[in-house]
Design a protein around this motif. Structure first.
Motif, PDB file in Angstrom:
ATOM      1  N   GLY A  49       0.801  -1.213   0.000  1.00  0.00           N
ATOM      2  CA  GLY A  49       0.000   0.000   0.000  1.00  0.00           C
ATOM      3  C   GLY A  49       0.832   1.260   0.000  1.00  0.00           C
ATOM      4  N   VAL A  50       1.878   1.304   0.842  1.00  0.00           N
ATOM      5  CA  VAL A  50       2.679   2.517   0.949  1.00  0.00           C
ATOM      6  C   VAL A  50       3.534   2.738  -0.287  1.00  0.00           C
ATOM      7  CG1 VAL A  50       4.675   1.510   2.140  1.00  0.00           C
ATOM      8  CG2 VAL A  50       4.072   3.904   2.528  1.00  0.00           C
ATOM      9  N   THR A  51       4.064   1.666  -0.894  1.00  0.00           N
ATOM     10  CA  THR A  51       4.869   1.857  -2.105  1.00  0.00           C
ATOM     11  C   THR A  51       4.004   2.299  -3.278  1.00  0.00           C
ATOM     12  OG1 THR A  51       4.754  -0.535  -2.538  1.00  0.00           O
ATOM     13  CG2 THR A  51       6.735   0.298  -1.446  1.00  0.00           C
ATOM     14  N   THR A  52       2.783   1.769  -3.359  1.00  0.00           N
ATOM     15  CA  THR A  52       1.866   2.237  -4.401  1.00  0.00           C
ATOM     16  C   THR A  52       1.570   3.716  -4.213  1.00  0.00           C
ATOM     17  OG1 THR A  52       0.843   0.057  -4.629  1.00  0.00           O
ATOM     18  CG2 THR A  52      -0.434   1.951  -5.395  1.00  0.00           C
ATOM     19  N   TRP A  53       1.353   4.122  -2.985  1.00  0.00           N
ATOM     20  CA  TRP A  53       1.094   5.536  -2.692  1.00  0.00           C
ATOM     21  C   TRP A  53       2.313   6.385  -3.022  1.00  0.00           C
ATOM     22  CZ3 TRP A  53       3.133   9.075   0.884  1.00  0.00           C
ATOM     23  CH2 TRP A  53       2.390  10.262   1.047  1.00  0.00           C
ATOM     24  N   MET A  54       3.518   5.894  -2.726  1.00  0.00           N
ATOM     25  CA  MET A  54       4.742   6.624  -3.061  1.00  0.00           C
ATOM     26  C   MET A  54       4.846   6.843  -4.570  1.00  0.00           C
ATOM     27  SD  MET A  54       7.259   4.607  -0.411  1.00  0.00           S
ATOM     28  CE  MET A  54       8.845   5.338  -0.875  1.00  0.00           C
ATOM     29  N   LEU A  55       4.555   5.805  -5.346  1.00  0.00           N
ATOM     30  CA  LEU A  55       4.630   5.920  -6.804  1.00  0.00           C
ATOM     31  C   LEU A  55       3.603   6.901  -7.344  1.00  0.00           C
ATOM     32  CD1 LEU A  55       5.146   2.172  -7.785  1.00  0.00           C
ATOM     33  CD2 LEU A  55       6.840   4.005  -7.875  1.00  0.00           C
ATOM     34  N   GLU A  56       2.464   6.996  -6.665  1.00  0.00           N
ATOM     35  CA  GLU A  56       1.418   7.926  -7.107  1.00  0.00           C
ATOM     36  C   GLU A  56       1.708   9.353  -6.695  1.00  0.00           C
ATOM     37  OE1 GLU A  56      -1.974   6.233  -5.260  1.00  0.00           O
ATOM     38  OE2 GLU A  56      -2.309   4.713  -6.835  1.00  0.00           O
ATOM     39  N   ASN A  57       2.688   9.548  -5.809  1.00  0.00           N
ATOM     40  CA  ASN A  57       2.970  10.886  -5.283  1.00  0.00           C
ATOM     41  C   ASN A  57       4.459  11.230  -5.372  1.00  0.00           C
ATOM     42  OD1 ASN A  57       0.293  11.877  -3.795  1.00  0.00           O
ATOM     43  ND2 ASN A  57       0.512   9.670  -3.442  1.00  0.00           N
ATOM     44  N   LEU A  58       5.109  10.794  -6.443  1.00  0.00           N
ATOM     45  CA  LEU A  58       6.542  11.036  -6.579  1.00  0.00           C
ATOM     46  C   LEU A  58       6.889  12.521  -6.577  1.00  0.00           C
ATOM     47  CD1 LEU A  58       7.688   8.408  -9.250  1.00  0.00           C
ATOM     48  CD2 LEU A  58       8.140   8.397  -6.799  1.00  0.00           C
ATOM     49  N   ALA A  59       5.997  13.343  -7.065  1.00  0.00           N
ATOM     50  CA  ALA A  59       6.293  14.770  -7.146  1.00  0.00           C
ATOM     51  C   ALA A  59       6.277  15.451  -5.790  1.00  0.00           C
ATOM     52  CB  ALA A  59       5.299  15.459  -8.080  1.00  0.00           C
ATOM     53  N   ALA A  60       5.724  14.780  -4.790  1.00  0.00           N
ATOM     54  CA  ALA A  60       5.627  15.378  -3.460  1.00  0.00           C
ATOM     55  C   ALA A  60       6.897  15.142  -2.653  1.00  0.00           C
ATOM     56  CB  ALA A  60       4.422  14.795  -2.724  1.00  0.00           C
ATOM     57  N   ASP A  61       7.072  15.933  -1.609  1.00  0.00           N
ATOM     58  CA  ASP A  61       8.148  15.707  -0.654  1.00  0.00           C
ATOM     59  C   ASP A  61       7.745  14.519   0.222  1.00  0.00           C
ATOM     60  OD1 ASP A  61      10.433  16.005   0.817  1.00  0.00           O
ATOM     61  OD2 ASP A  61       9.605  17.558   2.122  1.00  0.00           O
TER      62      ASP A  61
END
Length: 322
Positions: A213-225
């Motif tokens: 779940g967290v890695t999927t979220w990371m990939l969806e929010n790469l542009a964020a800090d």
């Protein structure tokens, strides 16, 4: 002078990598000013040689034809037993100062013969760990396209074999000869051997799905800090526990994993869009083109613009950083 070429036909060899060697050295390009080689395909046992894909290549010359070759080239093969006559041929070639070149897993044939002992080498990124483990006498560089070390060239997978072969032509016969071959093959005339193997290296297999779940979220929010405290909160863990378990299960620290995903995103955008470098850096999460350039140089050993010039699929010229 590079004149006589012998390529080994091995049981269970990969036909594409075999074909790369034949394409570079086996075609008469004198009509366009290219070099002409005395080219031979040889085998320990002449006759039909079964390839990995299940069809045969008929070879009518034995290894004696390679005994005075200026270059002996070894294609990729799939880890079968190596005929001792082949290892002896390679050792004799090394002793008399001939060039020896391998493509992809062909490096294992050189290693089996002892040719790579005390030398740097490379192979396809899928096999670098195995080469390091099985032959610790060689120093394996897992990232580069090819390595030249004292008349021995080892190339990485598939297309990197073309780079390795063209590098040898350039070294022995000059840039003009290599450029003629590259132009006919419709490939870049020169990619530096130190350039990284441009692969989306697979993430080590997870021991569980606890980070899915967290890695999927990371990939969806790469542009964020995405600092560790934010990621830990997303995973409902303390920072220390998150960092420890992430590294254990994902094979890298959260920062290293995230950085690699950002590089992959930037590579994709450079290949598939005509966005400016600042926009790509922002969307990939690097913040600025200067930071993105730093990471490209550090990991891929090239610049974003150079990467785009080589791999762009848009047909548009590279855009300078704004």
């Amino acid at each position: 002078m590079l004149k006589k070429i012998a390529v080994l036909a091995l049981p269970q060899m990969a036909p594409f990598e075999f074909g790369v060697i034949c394409e570079v050295f086996g075609i008469d390009r004198s009509d366009t000013g290219g070099p002409v080689f005395d080219f031979h395909v040889v085998a320990a046992e002449p006759g039909p040689i079964r390839t990995k894909l299940g069809f045969d290549i008929i070879v009518d010359k034995d290894l004696t034809e390679a005994e005075d070759a200026d270059l002996i080239a070894v294609p990729a093969y799939y880890f079968g037993e190596i005929d001792p006559r082949i290892t002896r041929l390679l050792r004799d070639a090394e002793a008399r100062g001939a060039w020896i070149l391998s493509v992809c897993s062909g490096a294992f044939v050189l290693a089996e013969a002892g040719i790579l002992d005390g030398r740097r080498s490379t192979t396809h990124w899928m096999y670098t760990d195995r080469l390091t483990r099985d032959f610790p006498q060689t120093t394996v560089d897992p990232d580069v396209l090819f390595v030249e070390d004292r008349h021995v060239i080892t190339g990485a997978g598939t297309a990197a074999g073309i780079d390795a072969c063209l590098h040898l032509v350039r070294t022995e016969l000059g840039a003009a000869a290599a450029n003629v071959i590259a132009r006919r093959m419709v490939v870049p005339p020169q990619r530096d051997g130190g350039q990284a193997q441009f692969i989306e290296a697979p993430v080590p297999e997870r021991q569980s799905d606890s980070f899915a779940g967290v890695t999927t979220w990371m990939l969806e929010n790469l542009a964020a800090d995405l600092p560790v405290d934010v990621l830990a909160a997303k995973a409902h863990m303390s920072e220390r526990t998150f960092a420890r378990r992430f590294r254990a299960e994902m094979g890298a620290t959260p920062a290293a994993w995230l950085n690699r995903q950002r590089l992959i995103r930037a590579q994709h955008l450079l290949e598939r869009t005509d966005f400016g470098l600042e926009q790509i850096a922002a969307e990939a999460g690097f913040g600025s083109s200067a930071v993105m350039r730093h990471h490209f140089l550090k990991v891929l050993h090239t610049t974003p613009n150079a990467y785009r010039n080589t791999f762009s699929c848009t047909g548009e010229p590279a855009m300078a950083a704004m």
